[in-house]
Design a protein around this motif. Structure first.
Motif: not given
Lengths: 193, 263
Positions: A36-42, A180-186, A189-193
């Motif tokens: 998940a994450g905003p538009n343009g986060a890659g 989703c059973t898990r989420l990674v936020q993108v 600055r990168g990604a974090q669980e």
């Protein structure tokens, strides 16, 4: 715990230059991981990087040998004037039609350019999701779907899928939370669980 | 209009040769159209035409010259995949330029050049028929084998690559097959008829086909019927075959009001 299908370590990806990452996660059979994450986060770029569709600048993606990936990308190929039916589309990816919602199953004999945008999106999703694969990558699967389509997809994803690992990119927090059973936020600055 | 010639044994062999090609060219055209590469057919035909002329000037077999030129064109197209339509236009310009220069500077080339453009159907020989039978024998199983890859490359471009498979070799096989069939057709029935048969029947089949398989069958049927009618008309009215075939096929598009989607 299911078998590890994918181990991503410090993944930085992009085109001419890096646009996304670093990203790290593992995916096991039976898991549905949300990015998940905003538009343009890659997010879409990172999804493609999982199978080598874009340039990897740093990090690595480790998969057991023989793992099959199915990727449903965003957007439609122009299908106007192409006389392919829904049934033929499913046969191309090896996806069985059993389990399709009734409002689509009854239209499988129609050409794809006779379907609505939502019907075509669901059919493409199904063709990807049900293709023989160990890992399924879905990029904004709820785009163009109406409420009934999103509900059907969420219900289907919510049931146990012990044989596959699924990664979903979406900016629809309701869908992510529901399936989703898990989420990674993108983010930038990168990604974090 | 005299139809006596239709029953002359002299015209049976050219008719059968053309009929075989008229069934095969639309199948190639369906896949070219699917990939948005129909312009490649014209480039292949022009290159084959120029190659045939070069071969004739060098006292070589025109069929071989056309096939070699089309093979070069197919390989060039594969290498220049990213250039898309630009590569086809470059090939056409090279072929036109070379062809016109040959016609202007070699008396025999002028005659052959007219025959290649107008359609020299009535002068096709046993070698053309044999090559057309071989073309069917090779193309039918190859297209059956390539069908899934070609369709997937269009509707799910990521499908093979996500599985670590490279679709390019199969796409290249199709390019070479298309080049060879169009080259054979160019030296057998002329540039104009060959291109019309690659382009027009798939346009009609894309509009009226109820499925991909039905579309392939419809395209082949339209090609063979259109070709047969053009053969009868051109022979009966003593007209060059190529333009009659092209105009008749275009008439089949205009009369039912076929929408020119993705032209």
């Amino acid at each position: 715990m299911g078998e590890v299908l994918l181990r991503v370590e410090g993944l930085v990806a992009g085109y001419a230059a890096p646009v996304a990452g670093p990203l790290a996660f593992t995916l096991r059979r039976g898991e549905i991981l949300g990015l998940a994450g905003p538009n343009g986060a890659g997010k879409s770029t990172l999804l493609k990087a999982l199978w080598g569709g874009v340039k990897v600048f740093a990090g690595q993606v480790v998969k057991p040998p023989g793992v099959r990936i199915s990727h449903q990308a965003q957007g439609f190929t122009d299908l106007r004037g192409v006389p392919i039916t829904g049934r033929e589309l499913l046969a191309l990816t090896g996806a069985p039609p059993e389990g399709l919602p009734p409002w689509l199953a009854e239209r499988l004999g129609l050409r794809l350019d006779r379907l609505s945008g939502g019907q075509l999106q669901f059919l493409r999703l199904w063709a990807c999701l049900m293709a023989p694969a160990d890992i399924v990558l879905l990029d904004e699967p709820s785009n163009n779907l109406d409420r009934a389509g999103v509900d059907y997809l969420a219900d289907w994803l919510g049931r146990a899928h012990a044989e596959q690992g699924i990664v979903i990119v979406s900016h629809d927090p309701a869908l992510i939370e529901r399936v989703c059973t898990r989420l990674v936020q993108v983010d930038a600055r990168g990604a974090q669980e | 209009m005299s139809l006596d010639l239709l029953f002359d044994p002299l015209f049976r062999l050219p008719f059968i040769t053309g009929l075989l090609l008229a069934g095969l060219l639309p199948l190639i055209g369906m896949y070219l159209r699917l990939r948005g590469e129909w312009l490649a057919a014209l480039a292949f035909a022009q290159m084959a035409s120029a190659g045939a002329l070069v071969a004739m000037v060098m006292d070589g077999p025109m069929l071989l010259g056309g096939a070699l030129a089309a093979l070069l064109a197919a390989l060039f197209k594969g290498l220049m995949a990213r250039a898309g339509a630009h590569a086809y236009v470059l090939m056409m310009l090279v072929a036109w330029g070379a062809g016109v220069l040959l016609v202007a500077n070699h008396p025999l080339a002028e005659q052959a050049g007219h025959a290649l453009f107008d359609g020299q159907l009535y002068f096709t020989g046993e070698a053309h028929l044999a090559a057309s039978v071989v073309a069917w024998g090779v193309a039918a199983p190859l297209l059956w084998w390539l069908n899934r890859s070609l369709l997937l490359a269009h509707v799910f471009p990521e499908f093979h690559r996500a599985r670590g498979l490279d679709p390019r070799p199969r796409l290249m096989v199709f390019d070479v097959l298309a080049g060879m069939v169009i080259a054979l057709a160019t030296v057998s029935i002329g540039v104009m008829a060959a291109f019309a048969l690659v382009f027009v029947p798939p346009l009609i089949a894309s509009r009226f086909g109820r499925s991909w398989r039905a579309g392939l069958a419809l395209a082949a049927l339209v090609g063979m019927l259109g070709y047969s009618a053009a053969f009868v008309l051109s022979l009966g009215f003593d007209q060059p075959f190529g333009p009659v075939c092209a105009l008749l096929l275009v008439g089949l598009v205009v009369l039912p009001g076929v929408k020119s989607d993705r032209l």
